[in-house]
Design a protein around this motif. Structure first.
Motif, PDB file in Angstrom:
ATOM      1  N   VAL A 135       0.882  -1.102   0.093  1.00 63.64           N
ATOM      2  CA  VAL A 135       0.013  -0.140   0.019  1.00 63.64           C
ATOM      3  C   VAL A 135       0.854   1.338   0.074  1.00 63.64           C
ATOM      4  O   VAL A 135       1.771   1.391   0.999  1.00 63.64           O
ATOM      5  CB  VAL A 135      -1.015  -0.031   1.175  1.00 63.64           C
ATOM      6  CG1 VAL A 135      -1.891   1.232   1.204  1.00 63.64           C
ATOM      7  CG2 VAL A 135      -1.939  -1.292   1.232  1.00 63.64           C
ATOM      8  N   ARG A 136       0.570   2.149  -0.971  1.00 66.95           N
ATOM      9  CA  ARG A 136       1.492   3.388  -1.117  1.00 66.95           C
ATOM     10  C   ARG A 136       0.752   4.573  -0.700  1.00 66.95           C
ATOM     11  O   ARG A 136       1.268   5.033   0.399  1.00 66.95           O
ATOM     12  CB  ARG A 136       1.700   3.601  -2.766  1.00 66.95           C
ATOM     13  CG  ARG A 136       2.607   4.634  -3.044  1.00 66.95           C
ATOM     14  CD  ARG A 136       2.529   4.954  -4.568  1.00 66.95           C
ATOM     15  NE  ARG A 136       2.710   3.827  -5.446  1.00 66.95           N
ATOM     16  CZ  ARG A 136       4.058   3.544  -5.880  1.00 66.95           C
ATOM     17  NH1 ARG A 136       4.984   4.126  -5.691  1.00 66.95           N
ATOM     18  NH2 ARG A 136       4.058   2.396  -6.664  1.00 66.95           N
ATOM     19  N   THR A 137      -0.603   4.741  -0.477  1.00 67.09           N
ATOM     20  CA  THR A 137      -1.346   5.587   0.281  1.00 67.09           C
ATOM     21  C   THR A 137      -2.668   5.062   0.311  1.00 67.09           C
ATOM     22  O   THR A 137      -3.119   3.973  -0.274  1.00 67.09           O
ATOM     23  CB  THR A 137      -1.447   6.892  -0.503  1.00 67.09           C
ATOM     24  OG1 THR A 137      -2.584   6.700  -1.830  1.00 67.09           O
ATOM     25  CG2 THR A 137      -0.405   7.689  -1.071  1.00 67.09           C
ATOM     26  N   LEU A 138      -3.579   5.405   1.410  1.00 73.18           N
ATOM     27  CA  LEU A 138      -4.613   4.853   1.696  1.00 73.18           C
ATOM     28  C   LEU A 138      -5.677   5.919   1.639  1.00 73.18           C
ATOM     29  O   LEU A 138      -5.689   7.038   2.077  1.00 73.18           O
ATOM     30  CB  LEU A 138      -4.685   4.027   2.888  1.00 73.18           C
ATOM     31  CG  LEU A 138      -5.890   3.621   3.615  1.00 73.18           C
ATOM     32  CD1 LEU A 138      -6.103   2.189   2.689  1.00 73.18           C
ATOM     33  CD2 LEU A 138      -5.613   3.004   4.887  1.00 73.18           C
ATOM     34  N   THR A 313       2.422  13.573  -0.683  1.00 77.48           N
ATOM     35  CA  THR A 313       3.363  12.384  -0.650  1.00 77.48           C
ATOM     36  C   THR A 313       4.426  12.187  -1.564  1.00 77.48           C
ATOM     37  O   THR A 313       5.589  11.860  -1.209  1.00 77.48           O
ATOM     38  CB  THR A 313       2.472  11.141  -0.866  1.00 77.48           C
ATOM     39  OG1 THR A 313       1.181  11.321   0.042  1.00 77.48           O
ATOM     40  CG2 THR A 313       3.190   9.622  -0.716  1.00 77.48           C
ATOM     41  N   ALA A 314       4.169  12.645  -2.909  1.00 78.15           N
ATOM     42  CA  ALA A 314       5.140  12.622  -3.818  1.00 78.15           C
ATOM     43  C   ALA A 314       6.394  13.734  -3.510  1.00 78.15           C
ATOM     44  O   ALA A 314       7.642  13.642  -3.783  1.00 78.15           O
ATOM     45  CB  ALA A 314       4.836  12.879  -5.114  1.00 78.15           C
ATOM     46  N   GLU A 315       5.889  14.796  -3.091  1.00 72.41           N
ATOM     47  CA  GLU A 315       6.893  15.979  -2.458  1.00 72.41           C
ATOM     48  C   GLU A 315       7.622  15.573  -1.306  1.00 72.41           C
ATOM     49  O   GLU A 315       8.869  15.866  -1.060  1.00 72.41           O
ATOM     50  CB  GLU A 315       6.051  17.276  -2.112  1.00 72.41           C
ATOM     51  CG  GLU A 315       6.963  18.352  -1.697  1.00 72.41           C
ATOM     52  CD  GLU A 315       8.154  18.836  -2.611  1.00 72.41           C
ATOM     53  OE1 GLU A 315       9.000  19.347  -2.055  1.00 72.41           O
ATOM     54  OE2 GLU A 315       7.791  18.540  -3.844  1.00 72.41           O
ATOM     55  N   ARG A 316       6.967  14.724  -0.260  1.00 68.40           N
ATOM     56  CA  ARG A 316       7.784  14.400   0.693  1.00 68.40           C
ATOM     57  C   ARG A 316       8.804  13.216   0.224  1.00 68.40           C
ATOM     58  O   ARG A 316       9.904  13.233   0.963  1.00 68.40           O
ATOM     59  CB  ARG A 316       6.752  13.492   1.741  1.00 68.40           C
ATOM     60  CG  ARG A 316       7.400  13.010   3.088  1.00 68.40           C
ATOM     61  CD  ARG A 316       6.372  12.397   3.814  1.00 68.40           C
ATOM     62  NE  ARG A 316       5.271  12.856   3.997  1.00 68.40           N
ATOM     63  CZ  ARG A 316       4.137  12.297   4.890  1.00 68.40           C
ATOM     64  NH1 ARG A 316       4.214  11.008   5.084  1.00 68.40           N
ATOM     65  NH2 ARG A 316       3.130  13.140   5.081  1.00 68.40           N
ATOM     66  N   ALA A 317       8.696  12.391  -0.796  1.00 64.25           N
ATOM     67  CA  ALA A 317       9.387  11.357  -1.038  1.00 64.25           C
ATOM     68  C   ALA A 317      10.626  12.050  -1.723  1.00 64.25           C
ATOM     69  O   ALA A 317      11.709  11.558  -1.567  1.00 64.25           O
ATOM     70  CB  ALA A 317       8.617  10.396  -2.113  1.00 64.25           C
ATOM     71  N   ARG A 318      10.212  13.062  -2.702  1.00 67.08           N
ATOM     72  CA  ARG A 318      11.494  13.890  -3.378  1.00 67.08           C
ATOM     73  C   ARG A 318      12.253  14.498  -2.389  1.00 67.08           C
ATOM     74  O   ARG A 318      13.558  14.452  -2.465  1.00 67.08           O
ATOM     75  CB  ARG A 318      10.851  14.891  -4.239  1.00 67.08           C
ATOM     76  CG  ARG A 318      11.706  15.613  -4.975  1.00 67.08           C
ATOM     77  CD  ARG A 318      11.066  16.873  -5.810  1.00 67.08           C
ATOM     78  NE  ARG A 318      10.840  18.047  -4.925  1.00 67.08           N
ATOM     79  CZ  ARG A 318      11.512  18.886  -4.393  1.00 67.08           C
ATOM     80  NH1 ARG A 318      12.748  18.797  -4.655  1.00 67.08           N
ATOM     81  NH2 ARG A 318      11.289  19.572  -3.533  1.00 67.08           N
TER      82      ARG A 318
END
Length: 324
Positions: A135-138, A313-318
């Protein structure tokens, strides 16, 4: 818990009412699972899986998945015994969660952005807690997590069925007394706060879904047995042990969006905020004038909140990648 961020509406695709996605039958572990697929419209779309609620089907996600298709390559499954999927052997929350896990593994698409509405929300909580690698996001829309005051739910009227031996026969008899059009109207009135938001096309599709239920001899038993399994999971959640759905929710690691409607007639409206408080990395969106299936009633608003989650979520991963 924090407030959900809404992506600007004008950055979503233009408003339209798409037809139901193309669907197909897939044989998994000896039984047919029906799946609808949303063709991704963006080159970097990530995999998503949509899980419907009690009595629903993959059809319930058409509008939301269409709005998200530039970012998400969506699949929606019919749970065993519902929609066009064959019946299952067990209708418990663990059994349904196992089927969702098996589907993700079978398609080799994980980790996915996992969506669940009502019963599907409960199933998704269990999957996210026990298989965080998948699960990537929920995203949970009116998740049917435990509450004990059934006066706050129209489903409370069904509780006597659980005490009647072979209550599914009574349910089947009741189903046969109503024309599909009348049953569809009852379903929509129970789930949707403002029926003017539902297009004529969606009404006709709902009637067609009801007709499919009438043709499936197993449907009444699947519904009653699933409701019994859901109520059992509620009771277990207030007892010691690992079966508590609230304990599972507290173990979820995935970034989570919780959406609730303040006019929900099926799940206690206090459940969505409680869910968001329990899940560590959560965002909450409570919607005035909205019922139990926000993804059907106000799909653009839900899509804006989902994109807000995806962008965050993408910005956090970046940032994490840059720091590492």
């Amino acid at each position: 818990m924090k407030r959900a961020t809404l992506w600007p509406d004008h950055l979503l695709p233009a408003h339209h009412v798409p037809p139901p996605w193309p669907g197909r039958e897939v044989r998994l572990d000896g039984a047919v699972t029906y799946v609808r697929e949303t063709p991704a419209t963006g080159p970097d779309a990530e995999p998503a899986l949509y899980v419907h609620g009690l009595g629903g089907s993959s059809h319930n996600w058409t509008d939301l998945a269409g709005l998200l298709a530039d970012r998400l390559d969506g699949q929606a499954i019919d749970l065993p015994g519902f929609g066009r999927s064959e019946p299952g052997r067990r209708y418990t929350i663990p059994a349904f969660a196992d089927r969702v896990v098996r589907w993700i593994e079978h398609r080799d698409r994980g980790p996915v952005h996992l969506f669940g509405n009502s019963l599907g929300g409960v199933i998704s909580v269990r999957v996210a807690a026990l298989r965080p690698d998948l699960v990537r996001t929920l995203t949970l829309v009116s998740p049917a997590l435990p509450f004990l005051d059934f006066r706050r739910s129209l489903q409370g009227r069904m509780l006597p069925l659980l005490a009647i031996p072979r209550g599914e026969r009574l349910a089947a008899w009741r189903l046969a007394q109503l024309a599909p059009e009348a049953m569809a109207q009852q379903v929509m009135e129970a789930c949707i706060a403002d029926l003017t938001r539902i297009s004529e096309q969606r009404r006709q599709e709902t009637i067609e879904e009801i007709r499919i239920r009438y043709e499936a001899a197993h449907y009444a038993a699947a519904y009653v047995r699933t409701f019994r399994g859901l109520v059992s999971s509620f009771l277990l959640s207030y007892l010691p042990g690992s079966g508590s759905l609230w304990r599972l929710a507290a173990a979820i690691q995935a970034p989570t969006l919780v959406v609730g409607g303040r006019q929900d007639r099926l799940v206690d409206i206090r459940v969505a905020p409680q869910t968001a408080r329990v899940i560590p990395d959560s965002r909450l969106l409570m919607l005035d004038g909205v019922g139990h299936v926000a993804q059907l009633e106000v799909p653009r608003t839900v899509a804006r909140a989902v994109v807000g989650l995806l962008v965050e979520t993408a910005e956090r991963a970046r940032r994490r990648d840059m720091a590492g």
